[in-house]
Design an enzyme around this catalytic site. Sequence first.
Site, mmCIF file in Angstrom:
data_model
loop_
_atom_site.group_PDB
_atom_site.id
_atom_site.type_symbol
_atom_site.label_atom_id
_atom_site.label_comp_id
_atom_site.label_asym_id
_atom_site.label_seq_id
_atom_site.Cartn_x
_atom_site.Cartn_y
_atom_site.Cartn_z
ATOM 1 N N LYS A 42 13.889 -3.447 9.505
ATOM 2 C CA LYS A 42 12.539 -3.293 8.960
ATOM 3 C C LYS A 42 12.407 -3.977 7.597
ATOM 4 O O LYS A 42 11.287 -4.196 7.122
ATOM 5 C CB LYS A 42 12.161 -1.815 8.850
ATOM 6 C CG LYS A 42 12.874 -1.026 7.775
ATOM 7 C CD LYS A 42 12.407 0.421 7.780
ATOM 8 C CE LYS A 42 13.079 1.243 6.681
ATOM 9 N NZ LYS A 42 12.710 0.780 5.333
ATOM 10 N N ARG A 74 2.369 1.152 4.189
ATOM 11 C CA ARG A 74 2.097 1.718 5.506
ATOM 12 C C ARG A 74 1.999 3.238 5.431
ATOM 13 O O ARG A 74 1.032 3.853 5.919
ATOM 14 C CB ARG A 74 3.202 1.303 6.492
ATOM 15 C CG ARG A 74 3.103 1.957 7.868
ATOM 16 C CD ARG A 74 4.321 1.595 8.726
ATOM 17 N NE ARG A 74 5.557 2.049 8.122
ATOM 18 C CZ ARG A 74 6.072 3.264 8.271
ATOM 19 N NH1 ARG A 74 5.436 4.168 9.003
ATOM 20 N NH2 ARG A 74 7.221 3.599 7.696
ATOM 21 N N CYS A 115 5.804 -6.404 3.725
ATOM 22 C CA CYS A 115 5.601 -5.166 2.966
ATOM 23 C C CYS A 115 4.285 -5.259 2.190
ATOM 24 O O CYS A 115 3.869 -4.305 1.549
ATOM 25 C CB CYS A 115 6.756 -4.946 1.999
ATOM 26 S SG CYS A 115 6.788 -6.135 0.674
#
Length: 318
Positions: free
Chosen positions: A85, A133, A245
């Site tokens: 990630k 997020r 990000c």
Amino acid sequence: MKKIKIGTRKSPLALKQASEVKGKLEEISQKESLNYTFEIVAMSTTGDDIQNKPLAQIGGKGLFTKTIDVAQLNGHIDLAVHSMKDVPTVLENGLVIETVLARELENDAFLSLKYQSLSHMPKGGIVGTSSLRRASFIGSKYPHLKIVPFRGNVQTRLQKLNDGIADATILACAGLNRLDIFKEVNAVKIPIDEMIPAPAQGIIGIAHRKEDREISSLLAKINNQDVFTRMLGERAFLREIDGSCRTPISAYSHKIDDKLHLIVAILSVDGSIIYKEQGTCDFNDQDASNLGISLAQIIRKKAGQEFFDDLFSHIMNE
């Protein structure tokens, strides 16, 4: 005996993940009488060193991999272990990721010394997170809560929680499980439908130099192909929608009856707008990638360029 050097970040979680990879390679080497030894080389990255600014403002996820990428390309290490990630969708020229391990739990986790869940927190309650997020999902369901920046490794964030800097924080279940502290810190798993994970959350990936076929052959022996296929679908969505990000973006896939089911979403910074799509395809690498691309194109068309322009502008002006 040929020594193979395994690069990683210095955080306890990164070292734990590198040790897991090292253990699997040692097991294969012993089982097949291969002439290898393995050494972990820990490095500090720019993303680790700069803790007082949001990642979106200082260069994005690549700050966690750049130093290690350079070490690989220079031949100082032979392979590198990453939390997928955190890996940009476009790798440094000359590097590839063809190997992943079994996936850990994909969900996010709620941690607090005061409250049982986000829904139990009162108006003005403070949640510490630097994940756009997570902040957007919180804003979409709990706009009465306040978000404060929370950077650092798992231990650092837990200490900030103990210090009262925030009433709660959100961490990946995968990291807590790999550090074997999930129960110790009284973490609560957040359902996928409440907070869709980051693309490839819970996946350990291993990068190596593209031309190094010896390392490629060795790593193939520990690759989890089902997880690799799932990862391709999630990261194809991320790449096509131009996410990082810097964007509140989610993608989660699972396998049902030899089919890949993929659910994706992108949110406005405050969570007031959510574009969510899902789809199913045959369970193979090419179809998984194509599905991720297709869902990204659908969302891009629905959201319109103005949504993305406003999103990037808001993030960079924070």
